[in-house]
Design an enzyme around this catalytic site. Structure first.
Site, PDB file in Angstrom:
ATOM      1  N   ARG A  62       0.792  -1.210   0.000  1.00  0.00           N
ATOM      2  CA  ARG A  62       0.000   0.000   0.000  1.00  0.00           C
ATOM      3  C   ARG A  62       0.838   1.280   0.000  1.00  0.00           C
ATOM      4  NH1 ARG A  62      -2.824  -4.109   2.052  1.00  0.00           N
ATOM      5  NH2 ARG A  62      -0.766  -4.556   2.829  1.00  0.00           N
ATOM      6  N   THR A  63       1.722   1.413   0.982  1.00  0.00           N
ATOM      7  CA  THR A  63       2.374   2.707   1.198  1.00  0.00           C
ATOM      8  C   THR A  63       3.258   3.096   0.027  1.00  0.00           C
ATOM      9  OG1 THR A  63       2.400   2.084   3.519  1.00  0.00           O
ATOM     10  CG2 THR A  63       3.683   4.019   2.912  1.00  0.00           C
ATOM     11  N   LYS A  90      25.971  -3.844   0.090  1.00  0.00           N
ATOM     12  CA  LYS A  90      27.427  -3.981  -0.090  1.00  0.00           C
ATOM     13  C   LYS A  90      28.191  -3.320   1.056  1.00  0.00           C
ATOM     14  CE  LYS A  90      26.716  -3.349  -5.044  1.00  0.00           C
ATOM     15  NZ  LYS A  90      26.939  -2.333  -6.087  1.00  0.00           N
ATOM     16  N   ARG A 112      11.061   3.895   4.202  1.00  0.00           N
ATOM     17  CA  ARG A 112      10.586   2.899   5.187  1.00  0.00           C
ATOM     18  C   ARG A 112      11.814   2.128   5.638  1.00  0.00           C
ATOM     19  NH1 ARG A 112       5.522  -1.092   4.692  1.00  0.00           N
ATOM     20  NH2 ARG A 112       4.557   0.880   5.281  1.00  0.00           N
ATOM     21  N   HIS A 140       4.119   5.707  11.784  1.00  0.00           N
ATOM     22  CA  HIS A 140       3.752   5.576  10.373  1.00  0.00           C
ATOM     23  C   HIS A 140       2.786   6.742  10.116  1.00  0.00           C
ATOM     24  CE1 HIS A 140       2.735   4.064   6.537  1.00  0.00           C
ATOM     25  NE2 HIS A 140       2.493   2.806   6.815  1.00  0.00           N
TER      26      HIS A 140
HETATM   27  N1   CP Z   1      -0.470  -0.080   5.908  1.00  0.00           N
HETATM   28  C1   CP Z   1       0.739  -0.362   5.387  1.00  0.00           C
HETATM   29  O1   CP Z   1       1.758   0.242   5.758  1.00  0.00           O
HETATM   30  O2   CP Z   1       0.737  -1.310   4.396  1.00  0.00           O
HETATM   31  P1   CP Z   1       2.024  -1.737   3.563  1.00  0.00           P
HETATM   32  O3   CP Z   1       2.983  -2.410   4.518  1.00  0.00           O
HETATM   33  O4   CP Z   1       1.527  -2.640   2.482  1.00  0.00           O
HETATM   34  O5   CP Z   1       2.654  -0.472   3.011  1.00  0.00           O
END
Ligand code: CP
Length: 310
Positions: A62-63, A90, A112, A140
């Site tokens: 999603r993100t 590396k 992320r 998040h």
């Molecule tokens: N909600 C969420 O962060 O989903 P993903 O891990 O698929 O990005």
């Protein structure tokens, strides 16, 4: 809030550093951007000539896609690096990787990372705007904001609502951002789950810990089960997923204790049959896919605002 309110943040690292007027501005901006995604031609020139890089050291459906779609809908050029395709494999440090990306003059770096605080660390080392797409078990923020937007859209306002978050609170960056965000906007957040998955100091973020799932869900306006993040647990913290499902899984019977018309939310990915019964996930009460739709609008708003909102 005055229409003259200025967004003063270059980075989006968490909801803890955003004020209520900041959050209101993000939600209002996202609401105004949302209709772009419903147009036949889903593109506006707002970020034309800007470069957005996504740097994901953990899996994401999603993100990552949502930030990519959001940037492209605003005409930015987007580029993507994942853990396996980056030179950190590396031995290059995160700071060196980021400085090298910065030398190519991107405008926004979206990251992320499995380590809590990694995005704060990055923001100290580079001048590019950093947006946290999930750092370890910390925050998040774009997920927290899209959750706020979804609740506001369905309930009209957030203040005074009862939000029940059930499950692995300890390892959930979504839970942390949601507790901070919903509490700041005047909602009352209740959490429940196995004692081993409830952090000792969670009340400091604004949540009330309930002894039973029934107490958390009773008269709730929103019920949000969370996935058990076994990948972040060195030793098992629950006896088995089957036992978890029988004590803490959200099914029709559990949801009946919530207010009529309560929203069923989930940040995804769902483990069907563990934290959430499949028929409830697909029921009329579920707004899970609305959360995903709103994620694009929220991410458009965040990129627009960190670059000055012009
Ligand atoms: N909600 C969420 O962060 O989903 P993903 O891990 O698929 O990005």
């Amino acid at each position: 809030m005055s229409s003259e309110y200025l967004f003063a943040h270059k980075h989006i690292l968490g909801l803890d550093h955003l004020s209520v007027p900041d959050i209101e501005l993000i939600l209002n901006t996202a609401e105004s951007f949302k209709e772009i995604s419903a147009r036949a031609i889903k593109k506006v020139p707002v970020l034309r000539g800007k470069t957005v890089v996504t740097l994901f050291f953990e899996p994401s459906t999603r993100t990552r896609l949502s930030f990519d779609i959001a940037a492209k809908r605003m005409s930015a050029d987007t580029f993507s690096i994942t853990a396996s395709t980056s030179s950190t494999t590396k031995g290059e440090t995160l700071a060196d990787t980021a400085r090298n990306i910065e030398a190519m003059m991107p405008d926004i770096l979206i990251m992320r990372h499995p380590s809590s605080g990694a995005c704060h660390y990055l923001a100290k080392h580079i001048r590019t705007s950093v947006i946290n797409a999930g750092d370890g078990t910390h925050e998040h923020p774009s997920q927290g904001l899209l959750d706020l937007m979804t609740v506001k859209e369905h309930k009209g306002e957030i203040s005074g609502l009862k939000i029940a978050i059930i499950g692995d609170i300890s390892h959930s960056r979504v839970a942390h951002s949601d507790i901070i965000g919903f509490s700041k906007m005047g909602a009352n957040v209740f959490v429940s789950g196995p004692a081993t998955l409830i952090p000792k100091k969670i009340e400091k973020l604004g949540a009330t810990v309930c002894g039973t799932i029934e107490e958390a869900v009773r008269n709730a306006d929103v019920v949000m089960p969370l996935r058990i993040q076994t990948e972040r647990q060195n030793d098992p913290l629950i006896p088995s997923l089957r036992e978890y499902a029988s004590f803490f899984g959200i099914n029709r019977q559990v949801l009946q204790a919530a207010k009529p018309g309560a929203l069923l939310m989930h940040p995804g990915p769902i483990n069907r049959g563990v934290e959430l019964a499949p028929d409830v996930a697909d029921s009329a009460q579920s707004v899970i896919l609305d959360q995903v739709t709103n994620g694009v609008a929220i991410r458009m708003a965040l990129m627009y605002l960190v670059l000055g909102g012009k």
